[in-house]
Design a protein around this motif. Structure first.
Motif, PDB file in Angstrom:
ATOM      1  N   ILE A 175       0.816  -1.208   0.000  1.00 23.00           N
ATOM      2  CA  ILE A 175       0.000   0.000   0.000  1.00 23.00           C
ATOM      3  C   ILE A 175       0.857   1.269   0.000  1.00 23.00           C
ATOM      4  O   ILE A 175       0.534   2.253  -0.659  1.00 23.00           O
ATOM      5  CB  ILE A 175      -0.974  -0.032   1.193  1.00 23.00           C
ATOM      6  CG1 ILE A 175      -1.989   1.090   1.095  1.00 23.00           C
ATOM      7  CG2 ILE A 175      -0.263   0.016   2.515  1.00 23.00           C
ATOM      8  CD1 ILE A 175      -3.094   0.765   0.181  1.00 23.00           C
ATOM      9  N   TYR A 207       0.763   4.253  -2.800  1.00 24.84           N
ATOM     10  CA  TYR A 207       0.608   5.671  -2.478  1.00 24.84           C
ATOM     11  C   TYR A 207       1.677   6.498  -3.183  1.00 24.84           C
ATOM     12  O   TYR A 207       1.382   7.516  -3.814  1.00 24.84           O
ATOM     13  CB  TYR A 207       0.694   5.873  -0.968  1.00 24.84           C
ATOM     14  CG  TYR A 207       0.806   7.314  -0.568  1.00 24.84           C
ATOM     15  CD1 TYR A 207      -0.328   8.113  -0.485  1.00 24.84           C
ATOM     16  CD2 TYR A 207       2.039   7.883  -0.304  1.00 24.84           C
ATOM     17  CE1 TYR A 207      -0.234   9.434  -0.145  1.00 24.84           C
ATOM     18  CE2 TYR A 207       2.149   9.210   0.036  1.00 24.84           C
ATOM     19  CZ  TYR A 207       1.005   9.988   0.113  1.00 24.84           C
ATOM     20  OH  TYR A 207       1.105  11.310   0.436  1.00 24.84           O
ATOM     21  N   THR A 263      -6.179   8.172   2.850  1.00 28.58           N
ATOM     22  CA  THR A 263      -5.032   8.854   2.250  1.00 28.58           C
ATOM     23  C   THR A 263      -4.924   8.555   0.765  1.00 28.58           C
ATOM     24  O   THR A 263      -4.686   9.441  -0.058  1.00 28.58           O
ATOM     25  CB  THR A 263      -3.736   8.412   2.933  1.00 28.58           C
ATOM     26  OG1 THR A 263      -3.934   8.423   4.323  1.00 28.58           O
ATOM     27  CG2 THR A 263      -2.596   9.306   2.562  1.00 28.58           C
ATOM     28  N   ILE A 264      -5.112   7.278   0.439  1.00 31.56           N
ATOM     29  CA  ILE A 264      -5.026   6.876  -0.959  1.00 31.56           C
ATOM     30  C   ILE A 264      -6.110   7.574  -1.770  1.00 31.56           C
ATOM     31  O   ILE A 264      -5.858   8.112  -2.856  1.00 31.56           O
ATOM     32  CB  ILE A 264      -5.212   5.342  -1.078  1.00 31.56           C
ATOM     33  CG1 ILE A 264      -4.117   4.620  -0.330  1.00 31.56           C
ATOM     34  CG2 ILE A 264      -5.314   4.917  -2.526  1.00 31.56           C
ATOM     35  CD1 ILE A 264      -2.891   4.349  -1.124  1.00 31.56           C
ATOM     36  N   SER A 273     -10.382   1.814   0.561  1.00 33.12           N
ATOM     37  CA  SER A 273     -10.870   2.102   1.904  1.00 33.12           C
ATOM     38  C   SER A 273      -9.966   3.106   2.618  1.00 33.12           C
ATOM     39  O   SER A 273     -10.363   3.727   3.594  1.00 33.12           O
ATOM     40  CB  SER A 273     -10.946   0.809   2.708  1.00 33.12           C
ATOM     41  OG  SER A 273      -9.655   0.223   2.720  1.00 33.12           O
ATOM     42  N   ASP A 274      -8.773   3.237   2.111  1.00 32.90           N
ATOM     43  CA  ASP A 274      -7.816   4.109   2.794  1.00 32.90           C
ATOM     44  C   ASP A 274      -8.034   5.562   2.390  1.00 32.90           C
ATOM     45  O   ASP A 274      -7.974   5.939   1.231  1.00 32.90           O
ATOM     46  CB  ASP A 274      -6.391   3.674   2.429  1.00 32.90           C
ATOM     47  CG  ASP A 274      -5.364   4.353   3.304  1.00 32.90           C
ATOM     48  OD1 ASP A 274      -5.694   5.417   3.857  1.00 32.90           O
ATOM     49  OD2 ASP A 274      -4.264   3.817   3.426  1.00 32.90           O
ATOM     50  N   ARG A 302      -7.588  10.312  -1.228  1.00 39.63           N
ATOM     51  CA  ARG A 302      -7.354  11.730  -1.393  1.00 39.63           C
ATOM     52  C   ARG A 302      -6.278  12.004  -2.427  1.00 39.63           C
ATOM     53  O   ARG A 302      -6.392  12.918  -3.243  1.00 39.63           O
ATOM     54  CB  ARG A 302      -6.968  12.342  -0.054  1.00 39.63           C
ATOM     55  CG  ARG A 302      -7.203  13.803  -0.119  1.00 39.63           C
ATOM     56  CD  ARG A 302      -6.790  14.533   1.076  1.00 39.63           C
ATOM     57  NE  ARG A 302      -6.273  15.800   0.586  1.00 39.63           N
ATOM     58  CZ  ARG A 302      -5.829  16.755   1.337  1.00 39.63           C
ATOM     59  NH1 ARG A 302      -5.809  16.590   2.629  1.00 39.63           N
ATOM     60  NH2 ARG A 302      -5.377  17.859   0.815  1.00 39.63           N
ATOM     61  N   GLU A 303      -5.262  11.194  -2.384  1.00 43.93           N
ATOM     62  CA  GLU A 303      -4.195  11.366  -3.357  1.00 43.93           C
ATOM     63  C   GLU A 303      -4.735  11.127  -4.772  1.00 43.93           C
ATOM     64  O   GLU A 303      -4.344  11.804  -5.728  1.00 43.93           O
ATOM     65  CB  GLU A 303      -3.059  10.393  -3.028  1.00 43.93           C
ATOM     66  CG  GLU A 303      -1.743  10.690  -3.716  1.00 43.93           C
ATOM     67  CD  GLU A 303      -1.177  12.057  -3.375  1.00 43.93           C
ATOM     68  OE1 GLU A 303      -1.245  12.438  -2.193  1.00 43.93           O
ATOM     69  OE2 GLU A 303      -0.670  12.724  -4.291  1.00 43.93           O
TER      70      GLU A 303
END
Lengths: 140, 1033
Positions: free
Chosen positions: B273, B277, B311-312, B308-309, B314-315
């Motif tokens: 993961i 990212y 941060t991912i 589900s993450d 959003r990136e």
């Protein structure tokens, strides 16, 4: 650039904090609480980087200890992630697997590695050299 | 003590104030043994920040330790210097630290470099002189020292130009690192000095940015770096990431780009993961340069979008933002809004909502393309709906810019009025619907936007009853949750809704007139007056327009009339404070004896403030009285004023050029990405239910439409790559300083006119360059008349008559005998002595007399410059009279050039060819100006350009001042107005009328001359003449 480095235990208590950017004493506590909350809430399979305000957090877990680093947008997250590991390896080498937590020595080690928010030394022998010399002088 | 200090550190860490121990930390550093000292220093660096006053107490300790023979102490001192050190004390330790740069121990050298780096950060100019030493540190034999010097270079190279020559060194260093030339203990998990590599790659990308030749130096090493990093470890990926970034930053090389793109592929497809990212981050960076790359990974991107993450996710959105174009904007915006609805982090919302608004506003008007998207929607409704979402989600977290931009967009509209009205109409409709629903949860800023739009455009909607609008708005006013600022917005909206419905308004005004808020109460009163007074109401639409088109007039030109009146009434002109101060000082020095003209300055400047202020006040109150609407609008005008200029770049919302591209039907748009997906899936097959897959493909095709590679659907090509972000930004500077620009443009025009003059005078002789056009000479009917003979009309001037009358129509025309004349009469060559200084040394031909007549004589001379042949024409006035206009017609083989020298023009020529003209060739351009002392005094104050200089005083006679002035008067035709004591005033004017006033004062053996004129160049010119005249005397 690195903004701060925190060592926190699972209960959210700060074990070590070092700021490379001026943060008022009063605000540190709330910042640390936010940071810890942000990191502890994440699951294992999620990635180790969290957006936090206008910068990023990189965290890594070692047993019950979390190490969290706050970095600016232009920093390479993965390299910081590995830097944390390098740091832990150095600690490991010095304290030889028993982390007798002595705040001052960890700080001295950290000062050798990171200065003003920049990585200045990653060579383990060199990081430890001043501290070992210090120890030797103290003994004699 | 050491133990106690550690505990104090612990206390601070836990957030308790331990400031009482600070002084003990410093003491410990001063007095303790080695270990104590270290802890003391550590505590200092933890407790005290840079500006802290206690740090000064540390300076001595540091100095002592730096000079210590104990290496460890030196080391500690350098560490603390690199952490915290008072800026002012840097000079004290700087020499010591510099010495340490040549210390035999590497650790000391390294720490010294880092300390210097710190100095560079906090006080760059103090270490400027030791850049050479940095260079030495870079080439240090120890890799650690070299590595620490890179920090400095990374900072320095942010302005890369002066460090390009170091590129080779950096490349070599990187090569050595890659080649494993470093000692083994620099390795981290058997990768050689990875952080050093990263640092070097950053430096290289800074150096190679937009610089092909520098980039070429590093292709090889980048290639090697990409190749070396095949080991499967996090840290190699970190290096790779940096490497990819560098490849895409420097001047592109196809081969490398391809490799880098493949690397990115490895990243994003990685199951890890963290790598995924980083891959997304790299992709986000890369698509700015090449949007097509996103296509290769579209399925991964889609997956990440649903990851589900947080941060991912959003990136990924960040990435999508970068690849947005007119066709996929709907889908992307929808995705972003979905994300925002489920997000509760304040910072993320602020960040993303701004981007949504930016996107929505960037693409609202390119309709034709819009209709081609896979989700055909009426774009009006989409735009308004999106903005509604933006406002309701973003709410009061929004930056003030976003609603302002939106309203500006509505207000300014596009080219076609019809479209604008439709958009506005839709907005009105949609807001009415919103308001009819439940409104208490709506953010204030949304309410403000709605009330403004309703106030401004409700009249467009015929079908809706005004009463209904008023009722809805009034309802809002009654709500408790509505802030008073919003109430003001609503009220000003109500004032804008046209006549009728007096009863409702009156009710409202009544109920508000007892409000606690004075602003509201005032508005309510105004509202009532307005609704009762129909005359006033009719007045209003004008006022609306006024407010709308008014600009901030920074020059305050509307006060000009007032000012001139005041001036006529005897007020002193305004002076900037510094000038006033200066004059006051001077007055004090002068005022020993009464001096009628310069004295009034202080007095009148006092009186002017006295007199002016009441008038000003009445003027402003009159203003507010006249236009009650104006002040009523204050609430909305804060916003409208900003929106006055057309801030949007034209292509920001107008149909783009690509709009002419053939309309693409849905299937072909869908097919293309689908084939892409097949490719993507071949790489990594996924056992997924086909329906879901289809959904994703659908999504993919809608997301990546417009990024198409290859021939089939390259609709927009690269030009659709995300436009530069600054486009959105409003440009308040430009709008507010229009007067400034115009001044600048006039400046430049005058400069250009001068340039053309130059090019005429020194214009290369034959056909070297095309004639720069001076076409001001449009009344030359006579110029071709006589054949070889000159026509000489009567140019005698009556000095006291109105000169312009005479000079207006009359003209001397001198036709040269042809230049090709075999034996030109040679003129006394002393004319060449009059050449400007910069031309004097050039080799030149003899001065040839071209022609002459009783009034004018022309001669020319060729100058040979390296790159051009210059023709200098000497124009001499043979008479005593003044020639106002000189028209020179040059016939150069096939070229035909004309020029006119107007009077002011001549002045510029003077500046240029002073020497030539000085020798009374065109003898005199100015005339004495006969004024009285009082007139002089007034005039003096009104002039702006002044020059001061000390001149030689003629001391041979009894009264030096009088002698000097008389000498000047004789030589330069000045008028001596008055001589009082040791001061004298003199005046002259240009023929065109521009006066120049001279104020002379005996200052020891010199004459202090102070010149003033409305013409910027005139004082210099006169001064020069005075100098010469006195020198000749």
């Amino acid at each position: 650039m690195i903004k701060f480095l925190l060592m926190v235990n699972k209960q959210g208590q700060t074990r070590l904090s070092r700021y490379y950017e001026q943060v008022e004493l009063g605000k540190r506590a709330s910042l640390e609480a936010d940071v810890v909350r942000g990191c502890l809430a994440r699951r294992k399979e999620e990635c180790s980087f969290v957006e936090f305000k206008d910068y990023k957090l990189v965290y890594r877990q070692y047993a019950a200890l979390f190490i969290v680093v706050g970095i600016t947008e232009n920093e390479n997250e993965l390299s910081i992630y590995e830097l944390v590991h390098n740091f832990v390896e150095v600690l490991d080498k010095y304290f030889s697997r028993v982390i007798m937590f002595s705040l001052d020595k960890v700080h001295i080690i950290l000062d050798e590695m990171i200065l003003n928010g920049h990585i200045v030394e990653t060579n383990k022998t060199r990081i430890l050299a001043p501290l070992l010399a210090l120890d030797k002088m103290a003994e004699s | 003590m050491r133990e106690i200090m550690v505990r104090a550190m612990y206390c601070e860490m836990l957030g308790y104030d331990a400031s009482f121990t600070y002084i003990h930390a410093i003491k410990l550093a001063q007095q303790g043994g080695v270990l104590e000292k270290r802890v003391g220093y550590l505590a200092v660096s933890l407790f005290l920040n840079e500006g802290h006053e206690l740090l000064l107490l540390l300076v001595n300790t540091v100095l002592k330790d730096l000079q210590s023979t104990n290496l460890i102490e030196v080391c500690m001192a350098l560490t603390v210097v690199a952490q915290v050190f008072p800026k002012d004390m840097i000079p004290a330790v700087l020499p010591l630290v510099e010495d340490k740069l040549s210390h035999p121990k590497e650790i000391i050298r390294r720490k010294a470099v880092l300390a210097l780096y710190k100095f560079y950060l906090i006080a760059p100019n103090q270490v400027q002189h030791i850049h050479a030493k940095f260079c030495k540190a870079l080439s240090d034999k120890d890799p650690g020292v070299m590595a620490s010097s890179l920090h400095i270079y990374l900072q320095l190279i942010r302005s890369p130009d002066s460090y390009k020559d170091l590129t080779g060194s950096f490349v070599t260093i990187l090569k050595q690192v890659l080649g494993g030339k470093l000692p083994v203990d620099f390795n981290y998990h058997s990768v050689p000095a990875p952080w050093l590599q990263i640092q070097l790659l950053r430096i290289l990308s800074l150096l190679g940015k937009e610089d092909q030749s520098t980039s070429e130096l590093m292709y090889e090493v980048l290639d090697e770096s990409l190749r070396r990093a095949e080991m499967n470890h996090n840290i190699t990926y970190a290096i790779l990431y940096e490497c990819v970034k560098a490849v895409y930053t420097i001047h592109p090389k196809a081969e490398l780009l391809e490799k880098a793109a493949r690397c990115i592929g490895n990243f994003v497809l990685s199951p890890k993961i963290n790598l995924k990212y980083l891959g997304l981050k790299a992709l986000t960076y890369v698509v700015q340069h090449d949007a097509k790359l996103a296509l290769q990974h579209q399925m991964t991107i889609i997956e990440c979008l649903d990851h589900s993450d947080f941060t991912i996710k959003r990136e990924t959105l960040e990435l999508l933002f970068r690849i947005t174009n007119a066709q996929n904007v709907t889908v992307i915006v929808e995705k972003m809004l979905d994300f925002l609805r489920s997000c509760n982090d304040e910072h993320t919302i602020i960040h993303l909502i701004g981007k949504v608004a930016e996107l929505a506003e960037k693409y609202p008007f390119n309709k034709p393309e819009f209709m081609n998207t896979l989700l055909p929607m009426k774009y009006n409704s989409w735009f308004i709906q999106t903005m509604n979402d933006v406002f309701s989600i973003g709410g009061d977290l929004l930056q003030q810019d976003d609603p302002n931009n939106f309203l500006r967009l509505l207000a300014e509209g596009s080219e076609s009025k019809e479209e604008d009205d439709q958009l506005r109409l839709y907005a009105v409709e949609s807001y009415l619907t919103v308001l009819k629903g439940h409104t208490s949860h709506l953010p204030q800023c949304f309410l403000q936007v709605m009330s403004w739009v309703l106030g401004e455009y409700a009249h467009l909607q015929e079908s809706v009853d005004r009463r209904e609008v008023i009722r809805l708005l009034t309802q809002l006013l009654d709500q408790r949750s509505v802030s008073s600022e919003t109430r003001v917005w609503i009220l000003s909206a109500l004032t804008k809704i046209p006549e009728g419905q007096t009863d409702l308004i009156l009710d409202l005004a009544e109920s508000l007139s007892s409000s606690q808020d004075t602003v509201l109460r005032q508005q309510a009163q105004e509202l009532r007056h307005l609704s009762q007074d129909s005359q006033l109401r009719e007045f209003k639409p004008v006022a609306v327009v006024c407010v709308f088109s008014s600009q901030v007039d920074s020059s305050l030109s509307f006060l000009d009339g007032f000012v001139s009146e005041a001036l006529a009434a005897g007020a002193a002109p305004y002076k900037p404070p510094h000038q006033r101060q200066e004059e006051l000082c001077e007055d004090r020095a002068l005022n020993l004896e009464p001096y009628s003209f310069s004295l009034p300055v202080s007095l009148s400047s006092c009186s002017i403030t006295d007199r002016q202020s009441p008038t000003l006040l009445s003027v402003s109150s009159g203003l507010s009285g006249n236009s009650a609407e104006l002040s009523q609008k204050a609430g909305s005008s804060t916003l409208i004023l900003e929106g006055v200029k057309r801030v949007w770049g034209k292509d920001g919302y107008l149909p783009q050029k690509e709009a002419t591209a053939p309309p693409v039907d849905e299937p072909s748009a869908a097919v293309q990405p689908a084939s892409q997906q097949e490719a993507a899936e071949r790489i990594e097959p996924r056992p997924e239910p086909s329906t879901q897959n289809q959904d994703k493909q659908q999504l993919a095709s809608s997301l990546f439409v417009g990024l198409g590679v290859g021939s089939s659907v390259s609709l927009l090509g690269k030009s659709e790559a995300p436009p530069p972000r600054f486009r959105k930004k409003p440009r308040p500077h430009e709008s507010s300083s229009s007067s400034g620009t115009s001044k600048r443009s006039s400046d430049s025009s005058s400069r250009s006119s001068r340039n053309t003059t130059d090019s005429f005078l020194y214009g290369s002789f034959p056909e070297e360059e095309p004639a720069t056009s001076i076409s001001t000479f449009d009344h030359t009917p006579k110029s071709t008349t006589a054949n070889g003979l000159s026509q000489n009309k009567d140019t005698k001037e009556d000095r006291h008559a109105n000169t312009s009358q005479i000079l207006g129509g009359d003209m001397v025309i001198v036709r040269p005998s042809t230049i090709q004349d075999k034996h030109p009469p040679s003129v006394s060559s002393d004319l060449t002595a009059l050449l400007p200084a910069d031309l004097k040394d050039l080799p030149h031909s003899d001065v040839i007399s071209l022609t002459s007549d009783p009034s004018l004589s022309l001669s020319s001379c060729r100058l040979f410059r390296d790159e051009a042949l210059l023709l200098v024409i000497f124009i001499s006035n043979c008479t005593e009279t003044v020639i106002k206009d000189v028209a020179v017609q040059l016939t150069l083989k096939h070229k035909h050039q004309q020029m006119t020298l107007k009077n002011f023009f001549l002045l510029q020529v003077f500046e240029f060819m002073r020497l030539i003209l000085m020798n009374s060739i065109l003898s005199v351009t100015h005339r004495p100006l006969v004024v009285t002392t009082e007139e002089y005094g007034k005039l003096w104050l009104s002039l702006s350009h002044d020059v001061k200089q000390n001149l030689k005083l003629l001391t041979d006679a009894g009264d030096p001042l009088r002698t000097t002035l008389n000498a000047l008067k004789d030589a330069l035709q000045l008028h001596v107005v008055d001589i009082i004591g040791s001061e004298g005033i003199v005046a002259c004017r240009l023929l065109s009328g521009a006066p120049c006033l001279l104020h002379c004062r005996v200052n020891g053996a010199a004459l202090a001359m102070w010149l003033r004129s409305p013409h910027p160049a005139l004082p210099d010119f006169i001064l020069y003449h005075c100098q010469r005249a006195l020198a000749h005397h």
